[in-house]
Design a protein around this motif. Structure first.
Motif, PDB file in Angstrom:
ATOM      1  N   ILE A 227      -5.267  -1.679 -14.365  1.00 44.35           N
ATOM      2  CA  ILE A 227      -5.150  -2.125 -12.974  1.00 44.35           C
ATOM      3  C   ILE A 227      -3.807  -1.661 -12.411  1.00 44.35           C
ATOM      4  O   ILE A 227      -2.760  -1.800 -13.043  1.00 44.35           O
ATOM      5  N   ILE A 228      -3.844  -1.071 -11.219  1.00 42.66           N
ATOM      6  CA  ILE A 228      -2.649  -0.527 -10.572  1.00 42.66           C
ATOM      7  C   ILE A 228      -2.110  -1.475  -9.513  1.00 42.66           C
ATOM      8  O   ILE A 228      -0.905  -1.709  -9.414  1.00 42.66           O
ATOM      9  N   LEU A 248      -6.294   0.174   3.346  1.00 39.14           N
ATOM     10  CA  LEU A 248      -5.231   1.074   3.784  1.00 39.14           C
ATOM     11  C   LEU A 248      -3.983   0.907   2.922  1.00 39.14           C
ATOM     12  O   LEU A 248      -3.333   1.890   2.544  1.00 39.14           O
ATOM     13  N   ASN A 249      -3.646  -0.339   2.609  1.00 40.35           N
ATOM     14  CA  ASN A 249      -2.481  -0.573   1.755  1.00 40.35           C
ATOM     15  C   ASN A 249      -2.686   0.006   0.358  1.00 40.35           C
ATOM     16  O   ASN A 249      -1.762   0.544  -0.247  1.00 40.35           O
ATOM     17  N   ILE A 250      -3.908  -0.091  -0.139  1.00 41.09           N
ATOM     18  CA  ILE A 250      -4.190   0.486  -1.455  1.00 41.09           C
ATOM     19  C   ILE A 250      -4.091   2.006  -1.401  1.00 41.09           C
ATOM     20  O   ILE A 250      -3.648   2.644  -2.365  1.00 41.09           O
ATOM     21  N   SER A 251      -4.447   2.610  -0.270  1.00 42.20           N
ATOM     22  CA  SER A 251      -4.323   4.070  -0.150  1.00 42.20           C
ATOM     23  C   SER A 251      -2.863   4.498  -0.269  1.00 42.20           C
ATOM     24  O   SER A 251      -2.561   5.583  -0.795  1.00 42.20           O
ATOM     25  N   SER A 252      -1.943   3.656   0.216  1.00 41.81           N
ATOM     26  CA  SER A 252      -0.527   3.957   0.113  1.00 41.81           C
ATOM     27  C   SER A 252      -0.084   3.982  -1.350  1.00 41.81           C
ATOM     28  O   SER A 252       0.676   4.850  -1.778  1.00 41.81           O
ATOM     29  N   VAL A 253      -0.579   3.026  -2.135  1.00 39.31           N
ATOM     30  CA  VAL A 253      -0.272   2.979  -3.570  1.00 39.31           C
ATOM     31  C   VAL A 253      -0.921   4.160  -4.284  1.00 39.31           C
ATOM     32  O   VAL A 253      -0.313   4.807  -5.139  1.00 39.31           O
ATOM     33  N   TYR A 254      -2.162   4.441  -3.940  1.00 37.62           N
ATOM     34  CA  TYR A 254      -2.913   5.562  -4.532  1.00 37.62           C
ATOM     35  C   TYR A 254      -2.176   6.884  -4.329  1.00 37.62           C
ATOM     36  O   TYR A 254      -2.110   7.728  -5.231  1.00 37.62           O
ATOM     37  N   ASN A 255      -1.583   7.053  -3.153  1.00 41.66           N
ATOM     38  CA  ASN A 255      -0.853   8.287  -2.848  1.00 41.66           C
ATOM     39  C   ASN A 255       0.341   8.504  -3.764  1.00 41.66           C
ATOM     40  O   ASN A 255       0.778   9.637  -3.963  1.00 41.66           O
ATOM     41  N   ARG A 256       0.894   7.443  -4.299  1.00 38.64           N
ATOM     42  CA  ARG A 256       2.093   7.554  -5.125  1.00 38.64           C
ATOM     43  C   ARG A 256       1.780   7.844  -6.591  1.00 38.64           C
ATOM     44  O   ARG A 256       2.693   8.041  -7.388  1.00 38.64           O
ATOM     45  N   ALA A 261      -6.785  11.017 -10.932  1.00 34.45           N
ATOM     46  CA  ALA A 261      -8.109  11.140 -11.553  1.00 34.45           C
ATOM     47  C   ALA A 261      -8.613   9.782 -12.027  1.00 34.45           C
ATOM     48  O   ALA A 261      -7.837   8.888 -12.371  1.00 34.45           O
ATOM     49  N   ASN A 262      -9.944   9.629 -12.026  1.00 34.30           N
ATOM     50  CA  ASN A 262     -10.619   8.455 -12.606  1.00 34.30           C
ATOM     51  C   ASN A 262     -10.166   7.140 -11.973  1.00 34.30           C
ATOM     52  O   ASN A 262      -9.931   6.143 -12.658  1.00 34.30           O
ATOM     53  N   CYS A 263     -10.030   7.147 -10.649  1.00 37.18           N
ATOM     54  CA  CYS A 263      -9.643   5.929  -9.933  1.00 37.18           C
ATOM     55  C   CYS A 263     -10.851   5.269  -9.288  1.00 37.18           C
ATOM     56  O   CYS A 263     -11.739   5.946  -8.751  1.00 37.18           O
ATOM     57  N   THR A 264     -10.878   3.943  -9.355  1.00 33.64           N
ATOM     58  CA  THR A 264     -11.953   3.173  -8.745  1.00 33.64           C
ATOM     59  C   THR A 264     -11.372   1.991  -7.980  1.00 33.64           C
ATOM     60  O   THR A 264     -10.242   1.572  -8.229  1.00 33.64           O
ATOM     61  N   LEU A 265     -12.169   1.477  -7.051  1.00 34.93           N
ATOM     62  CA  LEU A 265     -11.863   0.225  -6.381  1.00 34.93           C
ATOM     63  C   LEU A 265     -12.797  -0.838  -6.942  1.00 34.93           C
ATOM     64  O   LEU A 265     -14.003  -0.607  -7.078  1.00 34.93           O
ATOM     65  N   GLN A 266     -12.255  -1.985  -7.283  1.00 33.78           N
ATOM     66  CA  GLN A 266     -13.063  -3.080  -7.804  1.00 33.78           C
ATOM     67  C   GLN A 266     -12.927  -4.258  -6.856  1.00 33.78           C
ATOM     68  O   GLN A 266     -11.815  -4.733  -6.590  1.00 33.78           O
ATOM     69  N   LEU A 267     -14.058  -4.722  -6.321  1.00 35.89           N
ATOM     70  CA  LEU A 267     -14.056  -5.779  -5.319  1.00 35.89           C
ATOM     71  C   LEU A 267     -14.540  -7.091  -5.922  1.00 35.89           C
ATOM     72  O   LEU A 267     -15.629  -7.141  -6.530  1.00 35.89           O
TER      73      LEU A 267
END
Length: 383
Positions: A227-228, A248-256, A261-267
């Protein structure tokens, strides 16, 4: 003898450029010209906060940004109380919501633009539809060459100092973004490639039946089994992906992430009901129509999935034209302690041109306004 007036060019009439113009106009020794290539100023500012202009955040924690050490130093010099006073002392009343976001009392982004323009002094000249094409050094001063639609205006001017505040290509169509800030190419500055930030995700094998649905959830960014980042908020289901402030906030973290690779969103769609047992509830009621929005309930009834761990595989970020800000930009290593370019003393840089981007909630505008405060201080007191 007439008092010497420093001639200062500001390239870009966005949030930071207009704020700097207002601050510099308070010193009569400054003669300021603001160049704006568009016909109207503050275009992104007008659209910010859904048109309400979330101008600041009461909790300006550095970890909301990349390059957090650089940002921390700036906010130590210009903390939130300084920024709030800057608005209120010039007649712009503010209000704070339950999540520490600060808005103009009018809840109108247009009123912030109007306020900035109203407070530009007579020693500030604003030139719209005037695009800077090149900056050259000449006799220890700076010559700006530009295209303009203003009749009888010379297409070059000399300045003692130049401040670059032209922002990024976020929110701009790919056609117009390709040559955005092309005047910087001759400086050969170290920079991080631009990518869209504060933007939604396209999802692989996306259930298109969810288009138009909204649901509150705890959204977690995973990379493989690690978990990131997690945050709770409303998720908006688009035609081929997801959006909403939490996303959108998660996209900011994802960019860093160095490797995406191998990233998912878990709701966790039941995050507001920690005691609810999913299997027992289904066995008792045979539906989740009393818990889930209709489209999510219909999807579950068609093909059940884990409501605590609804997994969405990330395909890509939405394009730059959908982004609120950009990740990347000119490296802060190019600036000296006074925010001048080390290679070109007398040229300053601020705002979204720099490799600084923050989370939603007033963080990016706060950086824009604080960076204008920093450059104004250096130009007024440091030169």
């Amino acid at each position: 003898m007439e008092k010497y007036r420093k001639k200062i060019a500001i390239v870009g009439a966005g949030a930071s450029g207009l704020m700097l113009g207002m601050l510099l106009s308070q010193s009569p020794q400054n003669q300021v010209v603001i160049f704006e290539k568009n016909s109207k100023v503050g275009q992104k500012l007008r659209a910010s906060g859904g048109g309400k202009a979330n101008v600041l955040n009461h909790n300006l924690f550095p970890n909301a940004y990349n390059n957090s050490t650089f940002v921390q130093s700036l906010f130590q010099e210009f903390p939130i109380e300084h920024l709030k006073s800057l608005f209120e002392n010039q007649g712009m009343l503010l209000k704070i919501d339950e999540e520490d976001r600060i808005y103009p009392a009018t809840m109108s982004a247009q009123s912030v633009v109007d306020w900035l323009l109203h407070n530009l002094g007579e020693n500030v000249q604003l030139l719209c539809e005037t695009e800077v094409r090149r900056i050259q050094q000449k006799d220890k001063r700076w010559k700006l060459l530009f295209d303009t639609k203003i009749q009888n205006l010379s297409t070059e001017c000399l300045f003692d100092y130049v401040v670059l505040a032209t922002g990024s290509a976020a929110g701009i169509s790919p056609k117009n973004a390709s040559n955005y800030n092309s005047y910087l190419s001759s400086f050969y500055l170290k920079h991080t490639p631009l990518s869209p930030s504060l933007v939604g995700f396209k999802i692989k094998n996306y259930p298109k039946s969810l288009f138009g649905c909204r649901s509150r959830a705890k959204v977690s960014l995973y990379q493989e089994n690690r978990i990131i980042y997690s945050e709770v908020g409303e998720v908006m289901f688009k035609e081929d992906g997801v959006s909403g402030i939490v996303v959108l906030n998660i996209s900011s973290v994802y960019n860093r992430l160095k490797n995406q690779a191998n990233c998912t969103l878990q709701l966790d769609l039941l995050c507001d009901y920690p005691e609810l047992d999913e299997k027992r509830y289904w066995k008792q009621f045979g539906t989740f129509c009393g818990v889930l929005p209709p489209k999510l309930n219909a999807l579950y009834e068609k093909k059940p999935f884990s409501l605590r761990k609804f997994c969405l595989e990330i395909d890509a970020l939405y394009g730059m034209e959908f982004a609120q800000v950009c990740h990347g930009g000119v490296s802060v290593e190019e600036l000296n302690a006074h925010w001048e370019l080390k290679k070109f003393p007398g040229i300053y840089m601020m705002g979204e041109l720099l490799d600084i981007d923050g989370a939603c909630g007033g963080f990016n505008l706060a950086f824009a306004f604080a960076s204008a405060c920093k450059v104004a201080k250096e130009l007024i007191h440091g030169n």
